[in-house]
Write a protein that holds these residues in place. Sequence first.
Motif, PDB file in Angstrom:
ATOM      1  N   VAL A 199       0.866  -1.175   0.000  1.00 62.39           N
ATOM      2  CA  VAL A 199       0.000   0.000   0.000  1.00 62.39           C
ATOM      3  C   VAL A 199       0.903   1.225   0.000  1.00 62.39           C
ATOM      4  O   VAL A 199       1.546   1.525   1.003  1.00 62.39           O
ATOM      5  N   VAL A 200       0.959   1.886  -1.137  1.00 63.59           N
ATOM      6  CA  VAL A 200       1.971   2.929  -1.294  1.00 63.59           C
ATOM      7  C   VAL A 200       1.354   4.199  -1.869  1.00 63.59           C
ATOM      8  O   VAL A 200       0.251   4.190  -2.396  1.00 63.59           O
ATOM      9  N   ARG A 201       2.078   5.262  -1.767  1.00 62.75           N
ATOM     10  CA  ARG A 201       1.673   6.504  -2.410  1.00 62.75           C
ATOM     11  C   ARG A 201       2.849   7.004  -3.232  1.00 62.75           C
ATOM     12  O   ARG A 201       3.983   6.547  -3.058  1.00 62.75           O
ATOM     13  N   SER A 202       2.579   7.945  -4.127  1.00 57.75           N
ATOM     14  CA  SER A 202       3.647   8.484  -4.958  1.00 57.75           C
ATOM     15  C   SER A 202       4.299   9.639  -4.226  1.00 57.75           C
ATOM     16  O   SER A 202       3.639  10.606  -3.875  1.00 57.75           O
TER      17      SER A 202
ATOM     18  N   PRO B 204       7.102  12.496  -4.677  1.00 57.69           N
ATOM     19  CA  PRO B 204       7.966  13.090  -5.702  1.00 57.69           C
ATOM     20  C   PRO B 204       9.413  13.188  -5.232  1.00 57.69           C
ATOM     21  O   PRO B 204       9.679  13.421  -4.062  1.00 57.69           O
ATOM     22  N   VAL B 205      10.302  12.982  -6.163  1.00 55.94           N
ATOM     23  CA  VAL B 205      11.734  13.062  -5.875  1.00 55.94           C
ATOM     24  C   VAL B 205      12.307  14.103  -6.818  1.00 55.94           C
ATOM     25  O   VAL B 205      11.872  14.213  -7.974  1.00 55.94           O
TER      26      VAL B 205
ATOM     27  N   ALA C 233      11.644   9.937 -10.623  1.00 54.99           N
ATOM     28  CA  ALA C 233      11.041  11.149 -10.083  1.00 54.99           C
ATOM     29  C   ALA C 233       9.903  10.830  -9.130  1.00 54.99           C
ATOM     30  O   ALA C 233       9.408  11.717  -8.449  1.00 54.99           O
ATOM     31  N   VAL C 234       9.481   9.586  -9.109  1.00 49.70           N
ATOM     32  CA  VAL C 234       8.445   9.189  -8.162  1.00 49.70           C
ATOM     33  C   VAL C 234       8.937   7.970  -7.412  1.00 49.70           C
ATOM     34  O   VAL C 234       9.434   7.027  -8.005  1.00 49.70           O
TER      35      VAL C 234
ATOM     36  N   LEU D 123       7.772   5.102  -4.590  1.00 50.71           N
ATOM     37  CA  LEU D 123       6.566   4.545  -3.972  1.00 50.71           C
ATOM     38  C   LEU D 123       6.840   4.363  -2.489  1.00 50.71           C
ATOM     39  O   LEU D 123       7.688   3.575  -2.106  1.00 50.71           O
TER      40      LEU D 123
ATOM     41  N   VAL E  13       2.355   3.927   2.845  1.00 50.49           N
ATOM     42  CA  VAL E  13       1.548   4.969   3.473  1.00 50.49           C
ATOM     43  C   VAL E  13       1.652   4.935   4.985  1.00 50.49           C
ATOM     44  O   VAL E  13       1.427   5.946   5.632  1.00 50.49           O
TER      45      VAL E  13
ATOM     46  N   ARG F  51       4.852   7.318   6.276  1.00 53.72           N
ATOM     47  CA  ARG F  51       4.843   8.506   5.449  1.00 53.72           C
ATOM     48  C   ARG F  51       5.890   9.511   5.922  1.00 53.72           C
ATOM     49  O   ARG F  51       6.065   9.733   7.102  1.00 53.72           O
TER      50      ARG F  51
ATOM     51  N   ASP G 203       7.050  15.579   2.108  1.00 55.23           N
ATOM     52  CA  ASP G 203       7.517  15.790   0.745  1.00 55.23           C
ATOM     53  C   ASP G 203       8.586  16.866   0.719  1.00 55.23           C
ATOM     54  O   ASP G 203       8.565  17.802   1.502  1.00 55.23           O
TER      55      ASP G 203
ATOM     56  N   ARG H  59       8.332  19.039  -6.151  1.00 55.69           N
ATOM     57  CA  ARG H  59       6.981  19.106  -6.686  1.00 55.69           C
ATOM     58  C   ARG H  59       7.040  19.167  -8.214  1.00 55.69           C
ATOM     59  O   ARG H  59       7.780  19.964  -8.776  1.00 55.69           O
ATOM     60  N   PRO H  60       6.284  18.325  -8.908  1.00 61.21           N
ATOM     61  CA  PRO H  60       6.420  18.291 -10.360  1.00 61.21           C
ATOM     62  C   PRO H  60       5.854  19.543 -11.020  1.00 61.21           C
ATOM     63  O   PRO H  60       4.973  20.204 -10.485  1.00 61.21           O
TER      64      PRO H  60
ATOM     65  N   VAL I 102      10.381  -0.948  -5.779  1.00 63.21           N
ATOM     66  CA  VAL I 102       9.886  -0.211  -4.642  1.00 63.21           C
ATOM     67  C   VAL I 102      10.869   0.881  -4.318  1.00 63.21           C
ATOM     68  O   VAL I 102      11.973   0.627  -3.885  1.00 63.21           O
TER      69      VAL I 102
END
Lengths: 512, 279
Positions: A340-343, A345-346, A354-355, A357, A360, A363, A366, A371-372, A460
């Motif tokens: 169970v993951v979220r994106s 940004p890197v 750039a993303v 995972l 959650v 967490r 960010d 931010r893209p 991952v």
Amino acid sequence: MRLAALDFLANRAGLVVGQSLSDARALLPDLVLRELDEGFTTQVFADFADWHSNASPIVAVHDDVAPWGDLMLDITGVAHLFGGEEKLLDRLLGRLRELGFTVTGAIADTIGAAWALAHFAPGRIIGGSELVQVLAGLPVAALRLTESQVFGLVQMGLKQVGQLYGRDRKALQARFGQSLLLRLDQALGGIEERITPRLPIPDYYAERRFAEPIGYLDDVLMTMRDLAIQLGLRLGTAQQGAQGFHLMLYRVDHKVMTLSVNAARATRDPDHIASLFVHRSDRLGSEYDAGFGIDSIRLAATSLAPLADVQVGAFGTDDGAADLDRLFDRMSSRLGPLAVVRSKPVDTHIPERAVRLEPVVARTDDDPGARPDPDLPRPLRLLPAPEPVDVIAEVPDGPPKRMVWRRVSYKVLKASGPERIEAEWWRSGQRLALLEAPPSREKKSDPRDDAQRKRPGLPVGEASPLADFDPDAVTRDYYIVEDDGGRRFWVFRVGLYGAESRPRWFLHGFFA
Amino acid sequence: MGLAGPANSQTTRTDIEALRLRIAALENRHVLSVPDDTSAGDGLALLTPPAGLLHEVFTDEQRAAGATLGFALGIARSYLGGGRKAILYLELAAEAQEIGLPYGHGLMSYGIDPDRLVIGRVANMSELFWAMEEAIACRSVAAVIADLAVGNRGLDFTASRRLSLRAAAAGTSALLLRYGHDREASAAQLRWRVRPAPSRADPHDQAAPGRPRFLVDIEKRRLGGGRASPDTSTLVLDWTGHGFVAAQDRRQPAASHRWRTAPSRPQPAALGDRLSEAG
């Protein structure tokens, strides 16, 4: 080959540890030998060490001398539960002897002294000023020295620890190295030596021991529920909540099974804790093995955070975030934290990096710089690893006209691009650092449990392994192409037409 | 027995209404939240459907997976808001390389906040159904999207009935993304068939693809009590980044069509502009 360990009979026959195999065979032709499987013994010994956490929460294995290690327990504040240090030692050694182990032990103020006593004066409990005198009478080997150090000291006539007291330290260091002084100081308490606990040290725990060992998972879960209620009350009194929960099942045959679950936000709700463990146990399957029975269960809480009592009432401002966190806790405990993951940004231009995972339940904040840019066209689905495609394109830098992907031919009608994405030269030296996953919380607290269950073949948090090209060395030209059916793809070219090697094309993603 | 008379037909209608209410009560469905079928005659209105439905989104081929996800996210986006703040996307872990993973930056440029989309990668279909049911039961989840690229192992009428009942009870919507031409019995209230379509050219670059365009058929529509005749007309939709619009006529000149809808807030005026002085 040398002898690493001997049993009682071999000892009586005059064999010694460290003796060469041929010597031993000459002395005893019918010697029974087993080759030492170091990995196996270390593992078994470590399991065995974990089991001792039912006596004290801080258990460690020191592997600097014996091939599999020495078991260390920090019994600060524990002895009174057993009715004194003497009884504690008797109890611990006694139960191991009952199981058929040859075991010696001792209690002392320092790790070094305890080791010396356990090996050369077993069964003693020495503390305070007495320690220096007792140690003085022991052979120098009691200081956890290397073979050559012991040999050298004995040759010089320094056979007992006491003879080292008050000697010129510089001379000793010059002759035998820094480690001799370190070991001497550690044994006498001049230098602090730290114990590295094998299991997460619980801040709070609730425990139940059984007169008769239990075996069924249902019974274990039922007990866990009771323990969760107790633990919740204890945490409630302290106005604390916890994020990590560990269920330790102590088996009769000196093994401990640890189940760990994590919560996305600190909690002490017994129902929630219990449901997480129930889901976690669904995932166990055949891994659950009660052996000859479980005689004690402990539920421990780690990663505490203050959690005040909340009045649930008509004027609550419940925004539902707690519900969501609970849902993700349940899903992570049943499906695994990496499922169970979220994106996240890197800050990098390379699309597949750039993303990241991120689970959650663990967490992190960010990076605002990552931010893209919403104006850059990016596909809705990205393939973890780009797939090679055959392309007919305009030279030198036109978009594809025809493309063959997965053995199907596509006629491209519209295209835009190229968008050039350069290799990140400023990162070339840090490539390894970039690929290394950051230490996440659940990995630390759950070292053996979930780390092994990491599903293979999933990217991952790290870049997919691109066998074909080095993402740090090549420049890519990305095009958005739309075929005659309206399907849109994100393809890129590596290399240029007219260069020495032919350019290669890859498909990397799909637009809506 | 004269059931055909006008008075009788009146009683029959009320009886049927009463029965319907009873069934709805048994099924724990919100009768009032489901609009009458006559008002939902317009296919475009269904693009912001009532909550608590089970949708099936069919695409003919797996290679159009991008369009399916785009359409599903467009629907799911309309459910966000209120206390519902997350969309859950579920996919079998083994299929990531087959159909790709939702890409955070791409969601951003499509008009979806990537923070709202939580990706679940499950090992098998039973885990997928479990995760769907758990998520549907959560009142903070806006929609659950499940990508069934492998086909329909385990997805029979019972499974879809279960999902649709749970969705109705919790008011969370679920979308099943499916591929191929096979249709079997299912308890989904809405079944969409989505195909990508060649887009109109970008007004600024005739060679470049413009807004994503979808051809959408509503193959099944079972909202509330009506037995609506399936809408046979195909919707042609463009995604604007804020929502779907019916595609404009091709012959319209490109200049008349604005690429981005203007934000509905006061526009800044230039310093030399008299307006800024008047302020």
